[in-house]
Design a protein around this motif. Sequence first.
Motif, mmCIF file in Angstrom:
data_model
loop_
_atom_site.group_PDB
_atom_site.id
_atom_site.type_symbol
_atom_site.label_atom_id
_atom_site.label_comp_id
_atom_site.label_asym_id
_atom_site.label_seq_id
_atom_site.Cartn_x
_atom_site.Cartn_y
_atom_site.Cartn_z
ATOM 1 N N LEU A 1 14.655 -9.288 -7.217
ATOM 2 C CA LEU A 1 13.364 -8.623 -7.348
ATOM 3 C C LEU A 1 13.077 -8.424 -8.826
ATOM 4 O O LEU A 1 13.856 -7.779 -9.536
ATOM 5 C CB LEU A 1 13.389 -7.261 -6.633
ATOM 6 C CG LEU A 1 12.132 -6.410 -6.745
ATOM 7 C CD1 LEU A 1 10.950 -7.095 -6.038
ATOM 8 C CD2 LEU A 1 12.361 -5.035 -6.152
ATOM 9 N N LYS A 2 11.967 -8.977 -9.291
ATOM 10 C CA LYS A 2 11.543 -8.777 -10.679
ATOM 11 C C LYS A 2 10.882 -7.404 -10.767
ATOM 12 O O LYS A 2 10.017 -7.071 -9.967
ATOM 13 C CB LYS A 2 10.571 -9.864 -11.110
ATOM 14 C CG LYS A 2 10.154 -9.731 -12.560
ATOM 15 C CD LYS A 2 9.458 -10.972 -13.055
ATOM 16 C CE LYS A 2 8.902 -10.852 -14.439
ATOM 17 N NZ LYS A 2 9.591 -10.102 -15.406
ATOM 18 N N VAL A 3 11.320 -6.617 -11.743
ATOM 19 C CA VAL A 3 10.815 -5.250 -11.914
ATOM 20 C C VAL A 3 10.244 -5.114 -13.312
ATOM 21 O O VAL A 3 10.844 -5.558 -14.288
ATOM 22 C CB VAL A 3 11.939 -4.212 -11.701
ATOM 23 C CG1 VAL A 3 11.423 -2.799 -11.915
ATOM 24 C CG2 VAL A 3 12.553 -4.349 -10.333
ATOM 25 N N THR A 4 9.074 -4.489 -13.398
ATOM 26 C CA THR A 4 8.515 -4.134 -14.689
ATOM 27 C C THR A 4 8.311 -2.621 -14.689
ATOM 28 O O THR A 4 7.687 -2.078 -13.787
ATOM 29 C CB THR A 4 7.221 -4.905 -14.999
ATOM 30 O OG1 THR A 4 6.754 -4.531 -16.289
ATOM 31 C CG2 THR A 4 6.134 -4.663 -13.980
ATOM 32 N N HIS B 1 0.803 -1.220 0.000
ATOM 33 C CA HIS B 1 0.000 0.000 0.000
ATOM 34 C C HIS B 1 0.837 1.273 0.000
ATOM 35 O O HIS B 1 0.307 2.356 0.180
ATOM 36 C CB HIS B 1 -0.920 0.024 1.228
ATOM 37 C CG HIS B 1 -1.736 -1.202 1.372
ATOM 38 N ND1 HIS B 1 -2.766 -1.516 0.516
ATOM 39 C CD2 HIS B 1 -1.672 -2.227 2.253
ATOM 40 C CE1 HIS B 1 -3.298 -2.662 0.873
ATOM 41 N NE2 HIS B 1 -2.651 -3.122 1.919
ATOM 42 N N SER B 2 2.142 1.146 -0.195
ATOM 43 C CA SER B 2 3.026 2.304 -0.096
ATOM 44 C C SER B 2 3.730 2.583 -1.411
ATOM 45 O O SER B 2 4.003 1.675 -2.188
ATOM 46 C CB SER B 2 4.098 2.055 0.977
ATOM 47 O OG SER B 2 3.518 1.790 2.222
ATOM 48 N N GLN B 3 4.034 3.839 -1.617
ATOM 49 C CA GLN B 3 4.892 4.248 -2.733
ATOM 50 C C GLN B 3 6.317 3.973 -2.271
ATOM 51 O O GLN B 3 6.724 4.410 -1.204
ATOM 52 C CB GLN B 3 4.677 5.728 -3.037
ATOM 53 C CG GLN B 3 5.485 6.269 -4.165
ATOM 54 C CD GLN B 3 4.950 5.873 -5.526
ATOM 55 O OE1 GLN B 3 3.886 5.312 -5.648
ATOM 56 N NE2 GLN B 3 5.717 6.162 -6.550
ATOM 57 N N LEU B 4 7.085 3.214 -3.070
ATOM 58 C CA LEU B 4 8.419 2.790 -2.655
ATOM 59 C C LEU B 4 9.486 3.226 -3.640
ATOM 60 O O LEU B 4 9.226 3.397 -4.827
ATOM 61 C CB LEU B 4 8.467 1.260 -2.530
ATOM 62 C CG LEU B 4 7.485 0.620 -1.574
ATOM 63 C CD1 LEU B 4 7.504 -0.889 -1.726
ATOM 64 C CD2 LEU B 4 7.808 0.997 -0.141
ATOM 65 N N GLY C 1 7.982 3.112 -7.493
ATOM 66 C CA GLY C 1 6.657 2.613 -7.840
ATOM 67 C C GLY C 1 6.038 1.854 -6.687
ATOM 68 O O GLY C 1 6.237 2.197 -5.521
ATOM 69 N N THR C 2 5.313 0.776 -7.015
ATOM 70 C CA THR C 2 4.608 -0.011 -6.003
ATOM 71 C C THR C 2 4.938 -1.495 -6.143
ATOM 72 O O THR C 2 5.234 -1.974 -7.238
ATOM 73 C CB THR C 2 3.081 0.174 -6.113
ATOM 74 O OG1 THR C 2 2.677 -0.180 -7.438
ATOM 75 C CG2 THR C 2 2.673 1.603 -5.818
ATOM 76 N N TYR C 3 4.863 -2.198 -5.028
ATOM 77 C CA TYR C 3 5.121 -3.630 -5.005
ATOM 78 C C TYR C 3 3.779 -4.344 -5.061
ATOM 79 O O TYR C 3 2.898 -4.101 -4.235
ATOM 80 C CB TYR C 3 5.881 -3.995 -3.731
ATOM 81 C CG TYR C 3 6.345 -5.422 -3.672
ATOM 82 C CD1 TYR C 3 7.316 -5.887 -4.548
ATOM 83 C CD2 TYR C 3 5.836 -6.306 -2.738
ATOM 84 C CE1 TYR C 3 7.764 -7.188 -4.488
ATOM 85 C CE2 TYR C 3 6.279 -7.613 -2.675
ATOM 86 C CZ TYR C 3 7.241 -8.044 -3.552
ATOM 87 O OH TYR C 3 7.681 -9.339 -3.499
ATOM 88 N N GLY C 4 3.631 -5.226 -6.036
ATOM 89 C CA GLY C 4 2.365 -5.934 -6.207
ATOM 90 C C GLY C 4 2.319 -7.246 -5.450
ATOM 91 O O GLY C 4 3.347 -7.821 -5.104
#
Length: 170
Positions: free
Chosen positions: A92-95, A51-54, A116-119
């Motif tokens: 960590l996979k990043v898109t 729920h956080s901007q990271l 961005g955000t972590y899904g």
Amino acid sequence: MKVSPNTLRIGIASVVILGTIGWLAYTGYGSSKSYFVHIGELRGMGDKVYHSQLRVDGFVQPGTIQQDGTHVDFVMNEFESHSPKAPTGRLLKVTYKGTEPPPDTFKNDAEALAIGTYGRDGVFHATELQAKCASKYAPPQPGAAPASGKPSTASNPNPAPTSTAQTAAN
């Protein structure tokens, strides 16, 4: 003491305006806040991570960059690939789906910052991507000649003398 209707209206309008400004300031502050974390710290954040901007820091895993225009998929490692800790580093996979292509310094083993955000799917969905080339700013290796802005004459110990006419022309 009797308050005039005009004074009452001005007072109510002032309270509504100040309340609106206060609410906008409070919600704007909360939405612009982002947490800076390393890859290893993501799991320790609990449910707050979703729920956080990271802002996540790591190194681009060599051979994982797949780019299609401004869309980039890659894997970040918490350690550089030539580090002895790299095989045990968390990945960590990043898109990245941004409006601009990734920077020129975004390459294998570059230090990257994804914003961005972590899904819940385990993928970090970045809207901004920053990279820096650590080798460019690293100190020289032991035994290496220091870099300078002047061309080296070490390869030619006896440079050709310049004539007076050449010197005057410069």
